[in-house]
Design a protein around this motif. Structure first.
Motif, PDB file in Angstrom:
ATOM      1  N   GLU A 226       0.827  -1.204   0.000  1.00  0.00           N
ATOM      2  CA  GLU A 226       0.000   0.000   0.000  1.00  0.00           C
ATOM      3  C   GLU A 226       0.866   1.261   0.000  1.00  0.00           C
ATOM      4  O   GLU A 226       0.535   2.246  -0.650  1.00  0.00           O
ATOM      5  N   LYS A 229       2.451   1.676  -3.547  1.00  0.00           N
ATOM      6  CA  LYS A 229       1.516   2.186  -4.554  1.00  0.00           C
ATOM      7  C   LYS A 229       1.366   3.702  -4.495  1.00  0.00           C
ATOM      8  O   LYS A 229       0.927   4.317  -5.473  1.00  0.00           O
ATOM      9  N   LYS A 230       1.742   4.283  -3.362  1.00  0.00           N
ATOM     10  CA  LYS A 230       1.611   5.734  -3.233  1.00  0.00           C
ATOM     11  C   LYS A 230       2.603   6.502  -4.104  1.00  0.00           C
ATOM     12  O   LYS A 230       2.471   7.714  -4.255  1.00  0.00           O
ATOM     13  N   VAL A 233       1.062   8.834  -6.743  1.00  0.00           N
ATOM     14  CA  VAL A 233       0.557  10.119  -6.238  1.00  0.00           C
ATOM     15  C   VAL A 233       1.717  11.014  -5.822  1.00  0.00           C
ATOM     16  O   VAL A 233       1.706  12.222  -6.074  1.00  0.00           O
ATOM     17  N   TYR A 266      -3.757   1.029 -10.082  1.00  0.00           N
ATOM     18  CA  TYR A 266      -3.781   2.051  -9.044  1.00  0.00           C
ATOM     19  C   TYR A 266      -3.194   3.349  -9.590  1.00  0.00           C
ATOM     20  O   TYR A 266      -2.542   3.346 -10.633  1.00  0.00           O
ATOM     21  N   PRO A 267      -3.452   4.489  -8.950  1.00  0.00           N
ATOM     22  CA  PRO A 267      -4.086   4.684  -7.638  1.00  0.00           C
ATOM     23  C   PRO A 267      -5.601   4.873  -7.690  1.00  0.00           C
ATOM     24  O   PRO A 267      -6.255   4.857  -6.640  1.00  0.00           O
TER      25      PRO A 267
END
Length: 345
Positions: A226, A229-230, A233, A266-267
């Motif tokens: 998690e 995956k950031k 962003v 993602y995201p």
């Protein structure tokens, strides 16, 4: 100070006597003269490889008058910057207004006086050369700025890749792959160039991921994944909301290149054509190069195995319309791989 040079001047007039008179004046000044008795012929000459430096244009001509010739020349990017001087018997003030409104730089009326013709032609040629010289300086400086900008972006992209146990050659190769795919997809040439320049920033957000996660030799657990995956962003935040086309595209790519065609990425879980085409192109280029490159933690896949994966994931991970086009690029891709091979240890 720019030196006067021999100019090529196009005379457009349906009267042979006017052509002869003007030609003699201009040749005495050392200029090369070409002539056209009709507007259509003048347009073909002006659009040719050796376009004239200046045009002397009559107004009253059969089939196509001088005004229409001027309109068409100014509407064509190839000829719009050629100085046009109307040389005509029409001497009313409104005639001059129309001529200047159409983009002419000067307006001469008959009878032609050699000294006036010579002075006006040479003055406008000199202004034309000055403008062309200044534009060349601006173009050179613009190119220098763009090259500097591109080098900075490449180095920032390399910084992110080095942090992730990648080499700097990865961002170069995948940038070329992306450009090839965009060109194969018949994208606008300006877009293809911007994509090539923006591509190295796709993983810049990895700078914000802790090393213990980014460089973990084993599989990431759910919490670590998690955080990983950031980086999409983070990358968008690092690039920011610039209005510059290059940085806008770089942000779009950084944010969306891990989205998948079937919506499982993602995201944001975007799917299909919700995903910007820039990111769909980068996804293929990035994954292919990652698979076919050797890393400390893995061996390089064969080209055949990597292509098989792309084909199997078409319609799931990747845009199914782009995968076949990428495969068509393989001859050029192999050349890029050879040119930008991994450095030997």
């Amino acid at each position: 100070m720019l030196e006067q040079q021999q100019a090529t001047i196009l005379i457009v007039d349906d009267a042979p006597s006017n052509i002869e008179l003007l030609s003699n004046i201009l040749r005495n000044d050392g200029h090369r003269v070409i002539a056209a008795a009709k507007g259509e012929i003048a347009l073909r000459i002006a659009k040719g490889v050796n376009k004239p430096d200046l045009i002397l244009l009559d107004v009253l001509m059969p089939d196509m008058d001088g005004h229409e010739v001027c309109r068409r020349l100014k509407a064509n990017p190839h000829t719009m910057n050629i100085p046009i001087i109307f040389a005509t018997s029409r001497n009313e003030e409104e005639d001059e207004q129309v001529g200047f409104a159409l983009g002419a730089v000067d307006y001469m009326t008959k009878p032609f006086r050699p000294a006036v013709v010579s002075a006006r032609v040479n003055t406008h040629l000199h202004l034309h050369y000055q403008t062309r010289h200044l534009q060349s300086l601006v173009d050179a400086k613009t190119t220098e700025v763009k090259n500097t900008q591109f080098k900075i972006i490449q180095k920032l992209g390399r910084a992110a890749e080095f942090k992730d146990n990648e080499t700097g050659e990865h961002v170069i190769r995948m940038s070329w792959f992306a450009r090839l795919l965009a060109e194969k997809n018949n994208m606008d040439p300006h877009f293809c160039e911007l994509l090539f320049q923006a591509a190295p920033m796709h993983d810049i957000g990895k700078i914000g991921i802790p090393d213990k996660i980014l460089q973990k030799p084993g599989k990431l657990d759910a919490d670590e994944w998690e955080i990983m995956k950031k980086h999409a962003v983070f990358g968008a935040d690092i690039i920011g909301d610039s209005k510059t086309p290059l940085l806008k595209l770089a942000r779009e790519i950084a944010l969306n290149h891990h989205e998948k065609w079937d919506g499982s990425g993602y995201p944001s879980g975007k799917a299909g054509e919700e995903i910007p085409v820039s990111a769909r192109i980068i996804a293929i280029a990035d994954v292919f190069d990652a698979l076919t490159s050797e890393r400390p933690y893995k061996r390089a896949w064969s080209e055949e195995s990597a292509i098989e994966l792309l084909q199997n994931e078409a319609g799931k991970h990747f845009d199914p319309n782009l995968v076949p086009k990428f495969i068509e690029c393989l001859p050029e891709i192999r050349q890029i791989q050879k040119k930008h091979a991994e450095p030997k240890s």
